[in-house]
Structures are given as C-alpha cells and as structure tokens.
Enzyme design. Structure first.
Site, short mmCIF file in Angstrom:
data_model
loop_
_atom_site.label_atom_id
_atom_site.label_comp_id
_atom_site.label_asym_id
_atom_site.label_seq_id
_atom_site.Cartn_x
_atom_site.Cartn_y
_atom_site.Cartn_z
N ASP A 1 -4.92 5.79 4.05
CA ASP A 1 -4.22 7.00 3.37
C ASP A 1 -5.21 7.22 1.84
O ASP A 1 -4.88 6.75 0.73
CB ASP A 1 -2.90 6.60 2.71
CG ASP A 1 -2.19 7.94 2.09
OD1 ASP A 1 -3.02 8.91 2.07
OD2 ASP A 1 -1.08 7.57 1.52
N GLU B 1 1.69 6.03 -3.88
CA GLU B 1 3.10 6.27 -4.30
C GLU B 1 4.18 5.85 -3.48
O GLU B 1 5.34 5.91 -3.60
CB GLU B 1 3.14 8.01 -4.21
CG GLU B 1 2.99 8.59 -2.95
CD GLU B 1 1.67 8.99 -2.44
OE1 GLU B 1 1.14 9.97 -2.18
OE2 GLU B 1 0.81 8.08 -2.44
N GLN C 1 -8.29 6.32 -13.19
CA GLN C 1 -7.98 7.98 -13.14
C GLN C 1 -6.96 8.03 -14.06
O GLN C 1 -6.38 7.32 -15.06
CB GLN C 1 -7.51 8.07 -11.58
CG GLN C 1 -6.31 7.01 -11.11
CD GLN C 1 -6.65 6.85 -9.76
OE1 GLN C 1 -7.13 7.68 -8.93
NE2 GLN C 1 -5.97 5.87 -9.09
N HIS D 1 2.86 12.67 5.07
CA HIS D 1 3.01 11.47 5.41
C HIS D 1 3.66 11.38 6.76
O HIS D 1 3.20 10.21 7.35
CB HIS D 1 4.00 10.76 4.11
CG HIS D 1 3.25 10.96 2.76
ND1 HIS D 1 3.75 11.43 1.97
CD2 HIS D 1 2.42 9.92 2.54
CE1 HIS D 1 2.92 11.27 0.63
NE2 HIS D 1 2.09 10.28 1.21
N ASP E 1 -3.88 -1.08 -2.55
CA ASP E 1 -4.33 -0.12 -3.68
C ASP E 1 -4.98 -0.74 -4.67
O ASP E 1 -4.71 -1.92 -5.10
CB ASP E 1 -3.02 0.68 -3.91
CG ASP E 1 -3.50 2.09 -4.42
OD1 ASP E 1 -4.01 2.01 -5.74
OD2 ASP E 1 -3.30 2.91 -3.79
N ASP F 1 -9.47 -3.92 -3.88
CA ASP F 1 -10.27 -3.28 -3.52
C ASP F 1 -10.09 -3.27 -1.88
O ASP F 1 -10.24 -4.15 -1.51
CB ASP F 1 -11.82 -3.20 -3.65
CG ASP F 1 -12.37 -2.23 -3.01
OD1 ASP F 1 -13.14 -2.87 -1.99
OD2 ASP F 1 -12.75 -1.21 -3.44
N GLY F 2 -9.88 -2.02 -1.10
CA GLY F 2 -9.60 -1.83 0.17
C GLY F 2 -10.63 -2.53 1.03
O GLY F 2 -10.46 -3.21 1.92
#
Length: 286
Positions: A163, A92, A37, A68, A112, A144-145
């Site tokens: 999230d 983040e 991205q 959050h 992440d 990878d989650g």
C-alpha cells in the site's frame, strides 16, 4: 446559484501533470509536520473527513472502502489459508483493518516509515482503522519497508500487500516497484504466496505503470491487473496481483463469496461478482 468557486479553502487534487480537480474543505481539524511529510485531517464537501498528506488526498470517509477492499481482498481470497500477512505502508490502518477481517489471519505485520502518521491515525482516524492497530494479531513496525523486507526470513509470509505511494511520486518510490524488490518479496513469500500492489493510474502514467507491471511479471508466474474508480482520486486506481501458483481467473463468483462468508468477512464493495468483473475489465492500452 450556490457560489462554489469564490471563498473558502480548496484542495487541489492533481489527476495528471496537466489536469486537476478542486475539492472544497469545510473544516481543517488538525495539521502536523513529520520528518517526511505534512499530514492534515480535513472535512471535504461530499467526501466527509479526509486524510491529506502533502496536499494530496489519501483516503476519505466516503469512499476509502472502495480502495482498501479492492487492494486487500482479491489477494487474500486467492490464498486458501492466509495466516501470516505483511503490509508495507498503509499508515491510516484501513488496509490492516481489511486484512484482519479474515479469521484465518494469525499475524498481520504493518511496516510504515513514518511513526507520526501512525500516531496521527491512532489519535484522529478511529473511524478508518476501527481499532485494527490494537488487535492482538497486529504488529506495527516503524521502519523503512525495503530494509524490513531485506531482513525478513525466507518463505515466511502467505500474502504481501504493498500500500505505497504512487510509482511516479518521486525517485524515492521507484525502488519499491523494482524487479529487485519484487525478487525480495518472492523470497519472503511461502511456496504458494501472493503479492498485490497498488500501481497508480495506467491511463495518465502509462510508462510508470508498465514499469511496475513488467517488473512484477519477471518475478511471478501468475500476474493479473485490475482497476477501480476512486471518486476522491478523480481517476481509476490500478492494482497488480502476483502469485507463485494460483490463477484468480480460475475462480468463480460463488467460490469468492463462499470464502468471504466462511472467513467472516463483511464488505461494502468487493464481492464475488465484482471480483470476477474487475479481472475482466482489462487495462486501457494506448
């Protein structure tokens, strides 16, 4: 009259396939491309510094705490002793920040897929993560989650927080909202485990929202839904909470406030009154 349309740089934030809002950018601080991205840090009029990914606002200085806190604390408060917590996404670091406010937490694993987002956040978003990446209880894994969850041991985590990108963001996002994935989450949670996911917007994307809600309901006996208005998203963000045994609707305002206080959690938005109020709002049908 101030000229607010002509001139300058604008971020177009889609609310739905047929509706969008314009945000005026005062300054672009930095942009980076990753294998997954494009990341940008910009200052947005009325919202301050903002993390923008693929031209979509993810978090802003002015209102990120609403999202959050609403994502994290209902699930954390519902569990009587959340010691081991897994976060999928949340690059983040703000979700990690909120989890670590609970002094019961011994281990907070954040997974992440995009290492550059995490490094970008460490470098430029200190105001958002507030040092959470460097907490001795935190463990950040670039992976990878789905793969991480598949390889995780049974009955290990007390709370799992998802999230993620919206369920309608593309085909790549859909498996993270599937019944199969939720069964894997159920497997890695302890016998009294709790899971929460953000679920996009139920008004504009009803079909995708129902897909998430129905899948979670097939796996967890206790499921509740709630939503919060996020100004920079220009819509209400939906959340769905699943639990193996605990029903948050049985909690009182006083109980929630006591848990937050006993654990040393300080919040700007979420408290006992709002916790109970969010559960009573209901989801707009139709």
């Amino acid at each position: 009259m101030e000229d607010y349309i002509i001139g300058g740089i604008y971020v177009i934030e889609p609310t739905s396939p047929k509706l969008a809002s314009l945000f005026k950018a005062k300054k672009i601080f930095v942009t980076e491309k990753t294998p997954y991205q494009e990341i940008m840090l910009a200052e947005i009029e009325d919202f301050g510094r903002a993390l923008i990914i693929d031209n979509l606002i993810q978090s802003t200085e002015r209102d990120e705490y609403i999202y959050h806190e609403s994502l994290v604390h209902p699930a954390m408060v519902l569990h009587p002793n959340p010691r081991k917590v897994l976060i999928i996404g949340g690059g983040e670091g703000a979700t990690l920040r909120e989890v670590l406010k609970h002094k019961t937490v011994e281990e907070a694993v954040m997974v992440d897929i995009d290492e550059k987002v995490v490094e970008f956040s460490k470098k430029y978003l200190e105001y958002m993560h507030q040092g959470s990446f460097y907490d001795k209880r935190a463990k950040v894994i670039i992976m990878d989650g789905q793969k991480y969850v598949r390889e995780s041991p049974d009955n290990y985590y007390d709370v799992v927080i998802l999230d993620l990108t919206d369920p309608y963001a593309g085909e790549a996002a859909k498996p993270l909202y599937s019944e199969k994935f939720y069964r894997e989450i159920h497997r890695i949670l302890r016998e009294d485990g709790v899971v929460v996911t953000q679920a996009g917007n139920s008004f504009y994307y009803r079909e995708a929202y129902d897909y998430v809600y129905n899948n979670l309901s097939k796996v967890f006996p206790q499921v509740v839904e709630y939503w919060v208005w996020i100004p920079s998203f220009t819509y209400t963000c939906n959340f769905i909470l699943g639990s193996k045994i605990y029903d948050p609707r049985k909690m009182s305002e006083e109980e929630v406030d006591k848990i937050l206080s006993d654990r040393g959690v300080k919040t700007k938005f979420l408290n006992g009154k709002r916790f109970i109020g969010l559960l009573k709002l209901g989801i707009i049908k139709g």
